[in-house]
Design an enzyme around this catalytic site. Structure first.
Site, PDB file in Angstrom:
ATOM      1  N   CYS A 165      -5.708   1.502   5.976  1.00  0.00           N
ATOM      2  CA  CYS A 165      -6.470   0.247   6.126  1.00  0.00           C
ATOM      3  C   CYS A 165      -6.250  -0.239   7.677  1.00  0.00           C
ATOM      4  O   CYS A 165      -5.003  -0.250   8.037  1.00  0.00           O
ATOM      5  CB  CYS A 165      -6.318  -0.588   5.233  1.00  0.00           C
ATOM      6  SG  CYS A 165      -4.538  -1.386   5.216  1.00  0.00           S
ATOM      7  N   GLU A 204       0.988   3.867   2.016  1.00  0.00           N
ATOM      8  CA  GLU A 204       1.852   4.191   3.334  1.00  0.00           C
ATOM      9  C   GLU A 204       3.159   3.371   3.320  1.00  0.00           C
ATOM     10  O   GLU A 204       4.112   3.963   4.039  1.00  0.00           O
ATOM     11  CB  GLU A 204       0.887   4.089   4.530  1.00  0.00           C
ATOM     12  CG  GLU A 204      -0.467   4.951   4.396  1.00  0.00           C
ATOM     13  CD  GLU A 204      -1.609   4.268   3.510  1.00  0.00           C
ATOM     14  OE1 GLU A 204      -2.670   4.373   3.817  1.00  0.00           O
ATOM     15  OE2 GLU A 204      -1.578   3.467   2.605  1.00  0.00           O
ATOM     16  N   GLY A 246     -23.154   3.101 -28.440  1.00  0.00           N
ATOM     17  CA  GLY A 246     -23.940   3.905 -29.287  1.00  0.00           C
ATOM     18  C   GLY A 246     -25.405   4.368 -28.554  1.00  0.00           C
ATOM     19  O   GLY A 246     -25.389   4.176 -27.294  1.00  0.00           O
ATOM     20  N   ASP A 272     -18.800  -1.208 -36.140  1.00  0.00           N
ATOM     21  CA  ASP A 272     -17.790  -0.670 -36.382  1.00  0.00           C
ATOM     22  C   ASP A 272     -16.330  -1.978 -35.902  1.00  0.00           C
ATOM     23  O   ASP A 272     -15.179  -1.511 -36.399  1.00  0.00           O
ATOM     24  CB  ASP A 272     -17.445   0.305 -35.174  1.00  0.00           C
ATOM     25  CG  ASP A 272     -18.399   1.362 -35.419  1.00  0.00           C
ATOM     26  OD1 ASP A 272     -18.829   1.679 -36.494  1.00  0.00           O
ATOM     27  OD2 ASP A 272     -18.417   2.036 -34.406  1.00  0.00           O
ATOM     28  N   THR A 328     -22.794  -1.426 -31.761  1.00  0.00           N
ATOM     29  CA  THR A 328     -21.209  -1.057 -31.904  1.00  0.00           C
ATOM     30  C   THR A 328     -20.550  -1.935 -32.469  1.00  0.00           C
ATOM     31  O   THR A 328     -19.552  -1.727 -33.606  1.00  0.00           O
ATOM     32  CB  THR A 328     -20.621  -0.375 -30.827  1.00  0.00           C
ATOM     33  OG1 THR A 328     -21.608   0.750 -30.402  1.00  0.00           O
ATOM     34  CG2 THR A 328     -19.312   0.043 -30.921  1.00  0.00           C
ATOM     35  N   HIS A 344       0.824  -1.318  -0.092  1.00  0.00           N
ATOM     36  CA  HIS A 344       0.120   0.081  -0.017  1.00  0.00           C
ATOM     37  C   HIS A 344       0.911   1.198  -0.130  1.00  0.00           C
ATOM     38  O   HIS A 344       2.194   1.152   0.348  1.00  0.00           O
ATOM     39  CB  HIS A 344      -0.871   0.097   1.183  1.00  0.00           C
ATOM     40  CG  HIS A 344      -1.752  -0.926   0.997  1.00  0.00           C
ATOM     41  ND1 HIS A 344      -3.180  -1.164   2.132  1.00  0.00           N
ATOM     42  CD2 HIS A 344      -2.129  -1.867   0.186  1.00  0.00           C
ATOM     43  CE1 HIS A 344      -3.978  -1.951   1.526  1.00  0.00           C
ATOM     44  NE2 HIS A 344      -3.190  -2.698   0.689  1.00  0.00           N
ATOM     45  N   CYS A 399      -2.325  -1.078   7.391  1.00  0.00           N
ATOM     46  CA  CYS A 399      -1.138   0.126   7.148  1.00  0.00           C
ATOM     47  C   CYS A 399      -1.020   0.681   8.506  1.00  0.00           C
ATOM     48  O   CYS A 399      -0.052   1.286   8.860  1.00  0.00           O
ATOM     49  CB  CYS A 399      -1.665   1.056   6.304  1.00  0.00           C
ATOM     50  SG  CYS A 399      -1.476   0.476   4.531  1.00  0.00           S
ATOM     51  N   ALA A 421     -23.168   9.736 -36.407  1.00  0.00           N
ATOM     52  CA  ALA A 421     -22.692   8.892 -37.592  1.00  0.00           C
ATOM     53  C   ALA A 421     -22.793  10.172 -38.644  1.00  0.00           C
ATOM     54  O   ALA A 421     -23.663  10.947 -38.778  1.00  0.00           O
ATOM     55  CB  ALA A 421     -23.203   7.823 -37.837  1.00  0.00           C
ATOM     56  N   ARG A 424      -4.123   2.245 -28.109  1.00  0.00           N
ATOM     57  CA  ARG A 424      -3.223   2.385 -29.297  1.00  0.00           C
ATOM     58  C   ARG A 424      -2.725   3.698 -29.375  1.00  0.00           C
ATOM     59  O   ARG A 424      -1.478   3.890 -29.640  1.00  0.00           O
ATOM     60  CB  ARG A 424      -3.917   1.896 -30.403  1.00  0.00           C
ATOM     61  CG  ARG A 424      -4.389   0.524 -30.757  1.00  0.00           C
ATOM     62  CD  ARG A 424      -5.136   0.172 -32.024  1.00  0.00           C
ATOM     63  NE  ARG A 424      -6.326   0.949 -32.263  1.00  0.00           N
ATOM     64  CZ  ARG A 424      -7.267   0.937 -31.789  1.00  0.00           C
ATOM     65  NH1 ARG A 424      -7.670  -0.067 -30.885  1.00  0.00           N
ATOM     66  NH2 ARG A 424      -8.308   1.751 -32.305  1.00  0.00           N
TER      67      ARG A 424
END
Length: 355
Positions: free
Chosen positions: A77, A54, A295, A200, A196, A52, A86, A164, A207
């Site tokens: 925590c 900390e 969409g 498509d 979709t 974690h 922690c 579109a 990317r």
């Protein structure tokens, strides 16, 4: 609360944000250790199962943590999970003061961490930059308190609100596309509908920027996703979850299973599937944040069902779009709050919080 406290908490928040999209089901947490006005340690939570924030900050600080102040954007925590509590590391490190932005809504901690620190003689201050901390971990809070991830509804639209344009694959320019890929990298899951996929054939990978791919979520009541679709033929098909109706065609579902994708079922609703059930399943499987790139039909259903938390409209300078309106079948207006407008190349990004 001093200006110095705010400055160090901002630093903790920036550290936490570095791991966006990588820590689920855990929250985003950053920590800074300061002694005599000097940062002696800092760190953030990199991924579930790893140390974690900390602990990372205290390791860097070493003996310099004794008598220091530790800043963290989320309450430390107090429970044993995949890593030790922690609060124990803070106490053992000799930290004198802890500054916390917000409490941890997880019932295993929720106030227990702060009480344990105070019982050990550590001074604790709460609420420094609480609003910023709650925004950063809105997905984690949503999953804990509402049982579902937070949802960003992303739509690319023309100036007349259509999604579109005949003869064009993308409405958005290069800078806007890069922003979408940056968001994919920082979001746990990306959701689209079967419309979709069929129109498509998106890969739903990252990317345009350097990053990691999100979980791919397809809402496909009748299991019409082609086995040759990019989301099925991905190098990691197990990172594609296709939600189908319980009565979907068995031959089609079997072909998809054989291709290596994960199939899950949801009840039929609203002309498709119950998107609330889809989001609850994702929440149960540790998903904190979802970006819808679906969409108009799915986008409209998310809005009608009160399941969208934020909206991002990428407005392209094109008049005379085609197809249905961007948000299909939404009966009443919804106000956006905390609206931010940015220019991304020739496109405008309009972002706001719903409700």
């Amino acid at each position: 609360m001093t200006d110095e406290d705010r400055a160090y908490m901002r630093r903790a928040l920036r550290l936490a944000a570095r791991a966006a999209g990588r820590t689920s089901p855990n929250p985003l947490v950053g920590s800074v250790v300061v002694r005599d006005g000097t940062v002696v340690g800092e760190g953030y939570h990199h991924a579930a199962g790893e140390a974690h924030a900390e602990v990372n900050a205290l390791r860097m600080a070493g003996e310099s943590a004794r008598g220091a102040t530790l800043y963290t954007n989320l309450e430390p925590c107090a429970h044993q999970g995949r890593t030790p509590p922690c609060v124990d590391a803070i106490r053992e490190g000799g930290v004198a003061r802890v500054v916390v932005a917000m409490r941890d809504p997880d019932p295993r901690t929720d106030g227990k961490g702060i009480r344990a620190l105070r019982a050990a003689g550590v001074e604790v201050e709460e609420g420094v930059l609480r609003d910023e901390a709650e925004r950063l971990n809105a997905g984690f809070v949503s999953r804990i308190e509402r049982g579902r991830p937070s949802v960003l509804l992303k739509l690319a639209v023309t100036v007349d609100g259509r999604v579109a344009v005949p003869g064009r694959r993308y409405l958005s320019g290069k800078q806007a596309l890069r922003e979408v890929h940056r968001l994919r990298d920082r979001t746990d899951a990306v959701l689209v509908g079967i419309g979709t996929v069929l129109a498509d054939d998106p890969a739903l990978t990252v990317r345009e920027v350097k990053g990691r791919d999100p979980l791919r979520v397809i809402v496909d009541a009748d299991a019409r996703t082609p086995p040759a679709a990019k989301v099925v033929r991905a190098k990691d098909p197990q990172r594609t979850v296709i939600f189908v109706a319980r009565d979907a065609d068995v031959r089609r579902t079997n072909k998809l299973r054989e291709a290596g994708v994960l199939l899950a079922t949801a009840p039929r609703a609203d002309g498709g599937l119950d998107l609330g059930a889809v989001l609850r399943w994702l929440g149960e499987h540790g998903v904190n944040t979802v970006m819808s790139e679906a969409g108009p039909h799915v986008a409209g259903a998310l809005l009608r069902g009160g399941l969208a938390d934020r909206v991002l409209l990428l407005l392209s300078p094109i008049a005379g779009g085609d197809g249905p309106p961007a948000l299909e079948g939404v009966p009443k207006a919804s106000d956006l709050h905390h609206v931010r407008v940015r220019k991304l190349g020739s496109d405008l990004a309009v972002e706001g919080v719903l409700g």
